[in-house]
Scaffold this active site. Structure first.
Site, PDB file in Angstrom:
ATOM      1  N   PRO A  62       0.836  -1.207   0.000  1.00 26.99           N
ATOM      2  CA  PRO A  62       0.000   0.000   0.000  1.00 26.99           C
ATOM      3  C   PRO A  62       0.869   1.254   0.000  1.00 26.99           C
ATOM      4  CG  PRO A  62      -0.598  -1.516   1.794  1.00 26.99           C
ATOM      5  CD  PRO A  62       0.691  -1.986   1.215  1.00 26.99           C
ATOM      6  N   GLU A  63       0.568   2.173  -0.901  1.00 25.09           N
ATOM      7  CA  GLU A  63       1.284   3.444  -0.940  1.00 25.09           C
ATOM      8  C   GLU A  63       0.335   4.554  -0.490  1.00 25.09           C
ATOM      9  OE1 GLU A  63       4.081   4.334  -3.890  1.00 25.09           O
ATOM     10  OE2 GLU A  63       4.378   2.275  -4.533  1.00 25.09           O
ATOM     11  N   HIS A  79      -5.241 -14.502   8.707  1.00 26.39           N
ATOM     12  CA  HIS A  79      -4.338 -13.368   8.936  1.00 26.39           C
ATOM     13  C   HIS A  79      -5.034 -12.147   9.540  1.00 26.39           C
ATOM     14  CE1 HIS A  79      -1.308 -15.679   6.875  1.00 26.39           C
ATOM     15  NE2 HIS A  79      -2.099 -15.808   5.836  1.00 26.39           N
ATOM     16  N   ARG A  84       1.792 -10.728   5.842  1.00 31.60           N
ATOM     17  CA  ARG A  84       3.259 -10.720   5.987  1.00 31.60           C
ATOM     18  C   ARG A  84       3.724 -10.105   7.297  1.00 31.60           C
ATOM     19  NH1 ARG A  84       5.932  -9.168   0.354  1.00 31.60           N
ATOM     20  NH2 ARG A  84       7.759  -9.796   1.538  1.00 31.60           N
TER      21      ARG A  84
END
Ligand SMILES: [Zn+2]
Length: 275
Positions: A2-3, A91, A110
């Protein structure tokens, strides 16, 4: 990853559902993210109201009555709004449950994301206090960037990706902005001419605004479904297009590595200038 536009889209997506809502409960299933989640997070957040929701760089800041939750999506994190009692999947590490029968769920396969708490002034937090200006604010001008670049020998691409210089310009948008501005990504920052800095800052603002606008179309996804705020991949001019023709001059685009990051450019439209 994500930016900035994805984080801004996330903020706008969750805002209407949690603003001014009271926290009833926090459930943490995995404390080990990039930094451990504070063990007392449940007590800290309990019964507090979400007063503000803001973004600083790629950090989301939930301003509560007595402090701030600092959230970073890391490499693979995302936030969704779901009905209370929605069964968690593998997750789904954190749920914040609200009095309006909705929950904010943080999912991060992650686990490079962050979920932290501060009771002090958030802008002085170690993660935030050295951040440069926001690229979309008026303080971020070509003159600022040009001045800071003087004497800097690092590649212009690495330079604009440094969050101490300016926040929120990740690899994809750095590649795209340098292409639009016609600057070779390897050019030492100090050797980029002032006119090119004007083009560059214009390009950065344009690309990020467009991406945020585009992200707005995915806002409905923040409720219920998988909440993935996509990149506007169909509008990328150079990123991921190595060995394909340049959209402007038809030369074949090249890929090199700068600071361990894939760097795409057109050698014809972005000639390397070294004094
Ligand atoms: Zn070209």
């Amino acid at each position: 990853m994500p930016e900035l536009p994805e984080v801004e889209t996330t903020l706008r997506g969750i805002m209407p559902h949690i603003h001014q809502q009271k926290i009833n409960c926090v459930r943490v299933r995995q404390y080990q993210l990039r930094w451990p989640i504070p063990q007392d997070i449940q007590q800290r957040l309990y019964n507090q109201c979400v007063q503000t929701i803001a973004r600083r760089g790629k950090y989301l800041l939930l301003g509560l009555d007595s402090g701030t939750v600092i959230i970073h999506l890391g490499m693979s994190g995302r936030l969704r709004i779901l009905p209370l009692n929605t069964e968690p999947q593998k997750h789904d590490h954190i749920d914040i449950e609200f009095a309006n029968n909705l929950l904010l769920r943080f999912t991060d396969p992650r686990r490079f994301g962050a979920f932290l708490w501060t009771g002090l002034r958030v802008e002085l937090h170690p993660l935030l206090k050295n951040l440069g200006p926001e690229p979309l604010e008026k303080f971020f001008t070509w003159k600022y960037l040009w001045q800071v670049a003087q004497g800097r020998k690092i590649a212009i691409k690495t330079f604009i990706m440094d969050s101490k210089i300016v926040v929120g310009i990740g690899n994809i948008y750095a590649n795209e902005a340098l292409f639009l501005a016609g600057i070779h990504p390897s050019t030492p920052a100090a050797l980029v001419p002032a006119e090119s800095f004007q083009q560059l800052v214009k390009a950065i603002k344009k690309i990020l605004s467009q991406a945020i606008q585009q992200g707005g179309t995915t806002l409905k996804d923040f409720f219920g479904t998988d909440g993935q705020a996509g990149y506007f991949a169909n509008q990328l001019n150079v990123y991921g297009r190595d060995d394909l023709p340049c959209i402007s001059c038809k030369d074949i685009l090249q890929v090199i590595r700068i600071g361990q990051r894939s760097t795409f450019f057109c050698a014809n439209c972005q000639p390397l200038k070294i004094k």
